[in-house]
Structures are given as C-alpha cells and as structure tokens.
Design a protein around this motif. Structure first.
Motif, PDB file in Angstrom:
ATOM      1  N   GLY A  87      59.139  28.215 129.367  1.00 49.51           N
ATOM      2  CA  GLY A  87      59.759  27.736 130.599  1.00 49.51           C
ATOM      3  C   GLY A  87      61.198  28.193 130.763  1.00 49.51           C
ATOM      4  O   GLY A  87      61.733  28.209 131.870  1.00 49.51           O
ATOM      5  N   ALA A  88      61.847  28.563 129.675  1.00 45.98           N
ATOM      6  CA  ALA A  88      63.232  29.028 129.748  1.00 45.98           C
ATOM      7  C   ALA A  88      63.297  30.535 129.962  1.00 45.98           C
ATOM      8  O   ALA A  88      64.369  31.094 130.214  1.00 45.98           O
ATOM      9  CB  ALA A  88      63.972  28.667 128.461  1.00 45.98           C
ATOM     10  N   LEU A  89      62.135  31.190 129.829  1.00 47.20           N
ATOM     11  CA  LEU A  89      62.101  32.655 129.922  1.00 47.20           C
ATOM     12  C   LEU A  89      61.494  33.139 131.237  1.00 47.20           C
ATOM     13  O   LEU A  89      61.994  34.057 131.879  1.00 47.20           O
ATOM     14  CB  LEU A  89      61.245  33.228 128.781  1.00 47.20           C
ATOM     15  N   SER A 133      74.385  29.636 137.040  1.00 43.68           N
ATOM     16  CA  SER A 133      73.050  29.548 136.440  1.00 43.68           C
ATOM     17  C   SER A 133      72.676  30.821 135.688  1.00 43.68           C
ATOM     18  O   SER A 133      72.996  31.929 136.121  1.00 43.68           O
ATOM     19  CB  SER A 133      71.992  29.286 137.521  1.00 43.68           C
ATOM     20  N   ASN A 134      72.018  30.593 134.567  1.00 43.64           N
ATOM     21  CA  ASN A 134      71.336  31.676 133.866  1.00 43.64           C
ATOM     22  C   ASN A 134      69.860  31.287 133.886  1.00 43.64           C
ATOM     23  O   ASN A 134      69.341  30.744 132.926  1.00 43.64           O
ATOM     24  CB  ASN A 134      71.858  31.794 132.434  1.00 43.64           C
ATOM     25  N   PRO A 135      69.195  31.507 135.024  1.00 42.37           N
ATOM     26  CA  PRO A 135      67.829  30.982 135.149  1.00 42.37           C
ATOM     27  C   PRO A 135      66.831  31.820 134.354  1.00 42.37           C
ATOM     28  O   PRO A 135      67.152  32.933 133.934  1.00 42.37           O
ATOM     29  CB  PRO A 135      67.561  31.116 136.658  1.00 42.37           C
ATOM     30  N   ILE A 137      72.733  25.124 136.598  1.00 41.46           N
ATOM     31  CA  ILE A 137      71.289  24.926 136.803  1.00 41.46           C
ATOM     32  C   ILE A 137      70.514  25.476 135.604  1.00 41.46           C
ATOM     33  O   ILE A 137      70.669  26.642 135.247  1.00 41.46           O
ATOM     34  CB  ILE A 137      70.834  25.640 138.097  1.00 41.46           C
ATOM     35  N   GLY A 138      69.670  24.665 135.010  1.00 41.46           N
ATOM     36  CA  GLY A 138      68.852  25.091 133.866  1.00 41.46           C
ATOM     37  C   GLY A 138      69.719  25.221 132.632  1.00 41.46           C
ATOM     38  O   GLY A 138      69.868  26.297 132.051  1.00 41.46           O
ATOM     39  N   THR A 139      70.281  24.112 132.207  1.00 37.03           N
ATOM     40  CA  THR A 139      71.355  24.168 131.198  1.00 37.03           C
ATOM     41  C   THR A 139      70.864  24.466 129.786  1.00 37.03           C
ATOM     42  O   THR A 139      71.626  24.950 128.951  1.00 37.03           O
ATOM     43  CB  THR A 139      72.177  22.854 131.253  1.00 37.03           C
ATOM     44  N   GLY A 140      69.597  24.187 129.477  1.00 35.58           N
ATOM     45  CA  GLY A 140      69.070  24.486 128.129  1.00 35.58           C
ATOM     46  C   GLY A 140      69.887  23.789 127.056  1.00 35.58           C
ATOM     47  O   GLY A 140      70.051  22.560 127.066  1.00 35.58           O
TER      48      GLY A 140
HETATM   49  N1  GLN Z   1      71.787  27.967 130.387  1.00 37.37           N
HETATM   50  C1  GLN Z   1      71.183  28.190 129.102  1.00 37.37           C
HETATM   51  C2  GLN Z   1      71.661  29.519 128.551  1.00 37.37           C
HETATM   52  O1  GLN Z   1      72.236  30.282 129.248  1.00 37.37           O
HETATM   53  C3  GLN Z   1      69.685  28.178 129.213  1.00 37.37           C
HETATM   54  C4  GLN Z   1      69.131  29.228 130.116  1.00 37.37           C
HETATM   55  C5  GLN Z   1      67.632  29.203 130.233  1.00 37.37           C
HETATM   56  O2  GLN Z   1      66.966  28.372 129.610  1.00 37.37           O
HETATM   57  N2  GLN Z   1      67.105  30.105 131.007  1.00 37.37           N
HETATM   58  O3  GLN Z   1      71.478  29.823 127.408  1.00 37.37           O
END
Ligand code: GLN
Length: 259
Positions: free
Chosen positions: A186-188, A163-165, A99-102
C-alpha cells in the motif's frame, strides 16, 4: 554509512570512526551471534533497516517496521524543498499537511525545522500511524496524526501540502529488487500507471489548500511530465518549479494555488 558500517555501529554501539581507529579487539561472543543472525536475514533479502528497526533521515533517528516504507535519501529533497519555500518572504505556513506519512519521516522533519507551524499528517494504515506517533515523540516533535485516506476530514486552511505518495505502477512491483518486496504494498503501489494518488490529490487539493498555498510532491522516475500536465489542467493551480535529485532525475514538483 554503508550497510556494513551501519550493522557494526548499531550492534557494537560505537561510532563509525571507532570501527576504523579502535584497534584490534576481540568481539564479545554475544555480539558475534547477533551479527550472524542479522547477516542471515540480510542475505535472504530483508532490508537492513527492518532488521535493525531503525534508519536515519534528515539527521534524525526513525524507527521503521515492515508496516512503513523505509525513508529514502531522495525524500530529503522533498523536505528541503518544503523548508526552502517555508523560509521565503511570507515565512512559514501556519498549517502544513503531509499526505501518506508512513514512518512520519517527512512530517517529523518539518515539525522539527518549522517549530512555529502546525504539522498535520494522514495515513490509511493505523499501524503506520502508530510508528509515526512513536517517531514524533522520540524526536520531541508535535505532529497531529489523522487516520484518513489522503485528506483529514473537516480540516482545511493548509498553507502547504507535501506528499511522497505511493507511485510505483502496479505491474512493475514484482520486478523491483527483492528488498522492496518486504515493504508494504500500500505504500508502494500507485495504481495501473502509478499516478492514481497525484490524480486524487490534484482533484481535491483546492478544497483544503489556502490561497496562495503550495503543493509539493515527490514523483517517481519518468513521472514528472505527467504530473506537471495534471497540475496545469487543474483549475486554479500552476506549476512553480521542478527539483531534480543528485542523479539528475526530476524528483520534486512544486505547485501553487493561484486562485
Ligand atoms: N511519507 C513517507 C516517506 O516518504 C511514506 C511514503 C509512502 O508510504 N509512500 O517515506
């Protein structure tokens, strides 16, 4: 490698060792200009990974742009934990969801090391999905990418969700080191207390997780206890293990669907 080594090996196209053992050579003029340009941007605070457009994760090369979070070394613990569970008696899960693969760093690593599994990944950023698709292709891995907020619509039966949300509390973002401000908000940002995504994932995971499936999530500094409580309060889920990083910070939580 430290940043100076990364910079010189990348621009000179040589190995780390040859920086030290290659003897004295005059640097070509063009390379000097390139290095000066990179240093100027770096001094202003731009992360080296964005300047070079690449980074390393789990021994693989990943392209990174300002549309994606820069993969962190701690996140390798998330991948290593997932791989450890995938190898225990039942064997690799048939389907895995990231989830939230970036940049796709987690999904692509899992695809590489679990070639038997079908790896799916979601992101709410179309630009990030393009970077992830490029990284999967460049590393010769197949990942099914979905443009979705958290769960891919209509998909279920995952034996493992990782996931690393985004988990930084909104109010703390501006006070982080200046490099982080180059990364997509949005990724932070994980909402007021940083825990929004854990809440949403816990609330909905049973609908897509097979039984007995695993939910494995990275957490931020000081969040492990709250996330464990959240999992314990989720019907049918229980905490299986917490894994600490090399600094002794609780970093990855493993939960199992038990009913
Ligand atoms: N999964 C990706 C990573 O771990 C993105 C994580 C995110 O954007 N929060 O780097």
């Amino acid at each position: 490698m430290n940043e100076a080594e990364l910079l010189f090996t990348d621009i000179l196209g040589c190995s780390r060792i040859s920086l030290y053992t290659g003897g004295k050579r005059r640097m070509p003029e063009g390379k000097c200009v390139l290095i000066a340009g990179v240093l100027k941007r770096r001094i202003l605070g731009e992360p080296l990974q964005y300047i070079l457009g690449r980074t390393e994760f789990m021994g693989m090369d990943f392209r990174v742009t300002p549309d994606v979070l820069i993969p962190r070394p701690e996140t390798e613990i998330l991948v290593e934990t997932a791989l450890r569970y995938a190898k225990i008696p039942q064997g690799a899960p048939r389907r895995v969801l990231d989830i939230g693969t970036g940049s796709g760093c987690v999904a692509v690593s899992l695809a590489r090391y679990l070639p038997q599994s079908n790896i799916c990944a979601t992101d709410i950023s179309a630009a990030a999905l393009r970077v992830a698709a490029g990284n999967a292709a460049a590393n010769g891995c197949g990942v099914d990418l979905f443009y979705a907020d958290i769960f891919p619509p209509g998909e279920s039966g995952f034996g493992m969700i990782v996931s690393n949300p985004p988990y930084i509390p909104e109010g703390q973002i501006e006070s982080l080191q200046r490099e982080v401000l180059y990364e997509p908000r949005g990724a932070l940002c994980g909402g007021t207390d940083g825990l929004d995504f854990y809440r949403r994932i816990c609330a909905e995971c049973r609908g897509v997780l097979s039984h007995p499936g695993l939910l494995i999530m990275e957490v931020g500094y000081g969040q492990a206890e709250d996330v464990r409580s959240m999992i314990s309060a989720t019907p049918g889920m229980r905490v299986e293990e917490t894994v600490s990083d090399y600094a002794g910070i609780e970093r990855v939580i493993v939960a199992r669907r038990q009913s």
